[in-house]
Design a protein around this motif. Structure first.
Motif, short mmCIF file in Angstrom:
data_model
loop_
_atom_site.label_atom_id
_atom_site.label_comp_id
_atom_site.label_asym_id
_atom_site.label_seq_id
_atom_site.Cartn_x
_atom_site.Cartn_y
_atom_site.Cartn_z
N ASN A 28 6.94 1.94 3.14
CA ASN A 28 6.05 3.10 3.17
C ASN A 28 6.12 3.88 1.86
O ASN A 28 5.11 4.37 1.36
N PHE A 29 7.32 4.00 1.31
CA PHE A 29 7.47 4.69 0.03
C PHE A 29 6.74 3.93 -1.08
O PHE A 29 6.04 4.52 -1.90
N VAL A 30 6.90 2.61 -1.10
CA VAL A 30 6.25 1.79 -2.12
C VAL A 30 4.74 1.91 -2.02
O VAL A 30 4.03 1.99 -3.03
N ILE A 31 4.23 1.93 -0.78
CA ILE A 31 2.79 2.06 -0.58
C ILE A 31 2.30 3.42 -1.05
O ILE A 31 1.29 3.54 -1.75
N GLU A 32 3.02 4.48 -0.68
CA GLU A 32 2.58 5.83 -1.03
C GLU A 32 2.60 6.06 -2.54
O GLU A 32 1.66 6.65 -3.10
#
Length: 411
Positions: A84-88
């Motif tokens: 989720n962090f990588v996507i955001e």
């Protein structure tokens, strides 16, 4: 678990391209006999990707057999919170773009210097294949507290200088800044200050951690109240420090310099003889002083900096000037020595703030990191992780001493 290149989305054409780029013109003909992937053993170790070794068995020029062992960094799929962090932040897309378009241009400007792994392939913003520098003797140092000694920092400063000077030389050659040459490539994707984002929440939770630490160690209630009232404002200054400067010359900056993102090669006597910088998912466009102070914040103590910082900065500037002078550029038009030192003084607090934002987690001993990796919350500094860090502060004397040293310049 991936065992074949196709499990990572690599096809035959990709393998051919990797081999051609690896050997260049030194090999006229080759045949790929087989290829496999396996989990990458040893460093580098990080939070925002999965790592594999790609092994390709070749027949070269019809006369000899050789096996390539390469490093593959893949978009994370096993840890939901990190994904989720990588996507955001789009940090994986950022890094693949930098390896494909920007970093090779910087490397061209400082030929003969090896300071970033050689890129062999990127694919679909989710995978990058690099030379395996571990086979060349590079590795991270696993020191308690993440500290580096003078000799290692001197070599690390040289690697930083090659990178920073290379980006300045590229801009001078093209008569354009990196943001104009590569629009959006170095846009801030971590410390944006946008409400509700994972990284902004991390800063707020880091503030909670440090205030709880001060409640443990500060017995003067008046002083404690003053510290806890002032600390949030100091920590939130980070969002200004990471912006491109309008005062000092900006450069390509690694932006996430802690122990696991600098790899060293050692001579026969154990002395460091080379340094490789890795992980460019959070790279930014700031003055070199930002990288310098961030690295010092996370790898040295206040006492060490008081004793050695001037010598390290002198060495950095000497190498920086050398690169510019060799290319016919007057260094004083970029940075006079005084102007450079002024920038380092200004960004010292920025480096300490950034260090305090991530040190509570990245400087944990492995036993506590194992607990961290079992959590599924979004972010690096979540409420549950704050509790683990506070437990480590209570029980781990080395960690406690390191944390108290980190926060000194902020309070």
């Amino acid at each position: 678990m991936a065992t074949k290149p196709s499990d990572l989305g690599l096809d035959g054409a990709d393998l051919q391209a990797i081999v051609r780029r690896h050997f260049g013109k030194s090999v006229a003909h080759f045949t790929i006999q087989n290829a496999s992937v396996e989990p990458f053993g040893g460093s580098p170790e990080g939070f925002l990707a999965e790592y594999y070794a790609l092994k390709i068995r070749l027949n070269l020029n019809g006369s000899r057999i050789e096996e390539l062992s390469l490093f593959v960094k893949v978009f994370p799929t096993s840890a939901t919170a990190l994904t989720n962090f990588v996507i955001e932040t789009r940090c994986f897309r950022k890094e693949t773009n930098l390896y494909e378009r920007v970093i090779p241009k910087i490397q061209e400007c400082v030929p003969g210097e090896h300071f970033i792994p050689r890129h062999l392939l990127t694919k679909e913003d989710r995978l990058v294949v690099l030379e395996n520098v571990r086979l060349q003797g590079y590795d991270i140092l696993r020191n308690a507290g993440g500290s580096l000694g003078y000799d290692h920092l001197r070599i690390a400063f040289e690697a930083l200088t090659h990178m920073h000077a290379g980006s300045v030389l590229l801009e001078e050659r093209e008569s354009k800044g990196l943001p104009e040459l590569f629009p959006g490539a170095l846009k801030e994707n971590s410390w944006t200050g946008e409400a509700g984002t994972i990284r902004t929440n991390d800063v707020e939770n880091a503030i909670v951690f440090w205030c709880e630490v001060m409640r443990v160690v500060e017995k003067d209630l008046v002083k404690l109240a003053k510290i806890c009232a002032g600390l949030p404002g100091v920590m939130r200054k980070l969002y200004e420090y990471v912006k491109p400067s309008v005062v000092w010359r900006n450069a390509f900056s690694q932006g996430d310099l802690w122990n696991n993102n600098v790899m060293f090669k050692h001579g026969l006597g154990g002395e460091p003889v080379g340094c490789i910088l890795v992980d460019f998912q959070l790279a930014r466009y700031t003055p070199p002083a930002y990288d310098i102070n961030l690295l010092l914040s996370l790898t040295s103590t206040n006492a060490f900096r008081s004793k050695h910082m001037n010598a390290l900065l002198d060495h950095y500037y000497e190498v920086f000037v050398g690169h510019l002078s060799q290319n016919g550029i007057d260094p004083s038009k970029i940075y006079t020595k005084q102007f450079f030192l002024e920038s380092c003084r200004y960004y010292r607090l920025g480096g300490q703030i950034h260090g305090c934002a991530i040190a509570p987690e990245v400087l944990l001993a492995q036993t506590y990191l194992d607990e961290i990796f079992l959590l599924s919350e979004d972010g690096f500094m979540t409420p549950s992780k704050v509790k683990i860090c506070l437990k480590a502060f209570q029980l781990d004397a080395v960690y406690r001493e390191r944390m108290l040293d980190c926060v000194q310049e902020l309070i």
